[in-house]
Scaffold this motif. Sequence first.
Motif, PDB file in Angstrom:
ATOM      1  N   GLU A  11       0.793  -1.250  -0.030  1.00 48.53           N
ATOM      2  CA  GLU A  11       0.162  -0.103  -0.011  1.00 48.53           C
ATOM      3  C   GLU A  11       0.844   1.267  -0.031  1.00 48.53           C
ATOM      4  O   GLU A  11       0.687   2.452  -0.486  1.00 48.53           O
ATOM      5  CB  GLU A  11      -0.912   0.033   0.985  1.00 48.53           C
ATOM      6  N   ILE A  19      -4.698   4.139  -9.233  1.00 45.18           N
ATOM      7  CA  ILE A  19      -5.074   2.883  -9.014  1.00 45.18           C
ATOM      8  C   ILE A  19      -6.490   2.328  -9.757  1.00 45.18           C
ATOM      9  O   ILE A  19      -7.492   3.047  -9.668  1.00 45.18           O
ATOM     10  CB  ILE A  19      -5.199   2.262  -7.435  1.00 45.18           C
ATOM     11  N   GLU A  21      -9.202  -0.009 -10.421  1.00 45.53           N
ATOM     12  CA  GLU A  21      -9.741  -1.168  -9.460  1.00 45.53           C
ATOM     13  C   GLU A  21     -10.486  -2.318 -10.521  1.00 45.53           C
ATOM     14  O   GLU A  21     -11.097  -2.051 -11.211  1.00 45.53           O
ATOM     15  CB  GLU A  21     -11.064  -0.679  -9.001  1.00 45.53           C
ATOM     16  N   CYS A  39      -2.338 -11.266 -12.043  1.00 45.05           N
ATOM     17  CA  CYS A  39      -1.879 -10.880 -10.521  1.00 45.05           C
ATOM     18  C   CYS A  39      -0.768 -11.587 -10.152  1.00 45.05           C
ATOM     19  O   CYS A  39      -0.696 -12.707 -10.313  1.00 45.05           O
ATOM     20  CB  CYS A  39      -3.010 -11.124  -9.782  1.00 45.05           C
ATOM     21  N   ARG A  61      -5.384  -3.014  -8.529  1.00 42.86           N
ATOM     22  CA  ARG A  61      -5.997  -3.789  -7.395  1.00 42.86           C
ATOM     23  C   ARG A  61      -6.649  -4.936  -7.856  1.00 42.86           C
ATOM     24  O   ARG A  61      -7.678  -4.882  -8.300  1.00 42.86           O
ATOM     25  CB  ARG A  61      -6.695  -2.977  -6.536  1.00 42.86           C
ATOM     26  N   GLY A  66      -7.074  -9.061  -3.858  1.00 45.81           N
ATOM     27  CA  GLY A  66      -7.029  -7.418  -3.362  1.00 45.81           C
ATOM     28  C   GLY A  66      -5.570  -7.014  -3.336  1.00 45.81           C
ATOM     29  O   GLY A  66      -5.173  -5.851  -2.800  1.00 45.81           O
ATOM     30  N   SER A  67      -4.815  -7.847  -3.914  1.00 48.74           N
ATOM     31  CA  SER A  67      -3.241  -7.444  -4.059  1.00 48.74           C
ATOM     32  C   SER A  67      -3.027  -6.237  -4.941  1.00 48.74           C
ATOM     33  O   SER A  67      -3.770  -6.099  -5.867  1.00 48.74           O
ATOM     34  CB  SER A  67      -2.410  -8.644  -4.528  1.00 48.74           C
ATOM     35  N   LEU A  68      -2.220  -5.276  -4.874  1.00 55.21           N
ATOM     36  CA  LEU A  68      -1.744  -4.275  -5.669  1.00 55.21           C
ATOM     37  C   LEU A  68      -0.708  -4.628  -6.487  1.00 55.21           C
ATOM     38  O   LEU A  68       0.449  -5.438  -6.305  1.00 55.21           O
ATOM     39  CB  LEU A  68      -1.348  -3.142  -4.798  1.00 55.21           C
TER      40      LEU A  68
END
Length: 77
Positions: A11, A19, A21, A39, A61, A66-68
């Motif tokens: 984060e 970002i 989404e 991902c 994301r 939920g990983s960036l």
Amino acid sequence: MPQFNMILLTEEQAVGADILEHTAGTPAREGGGDETYRCGRCKTTLLVDVAHHDAHGVVVRCGKCGSLNTEPHHHHH
């Protein structure tokens, strides 16, 4: 069609980034090229058939885990 695993970001590393989404089941971005990006954690497809310049510098994301993620900065020769 080349596929690339994206690089995971914390984060803190993503602060200030725009970002994108991602929603599970639908690519965050699609079309315009032949590169697919997944991902870095769960291998969910995030960007499909995009041109390299469309993935460059993008932070996504993952809608599944939920990983960036950011693109792995590979270089064409």
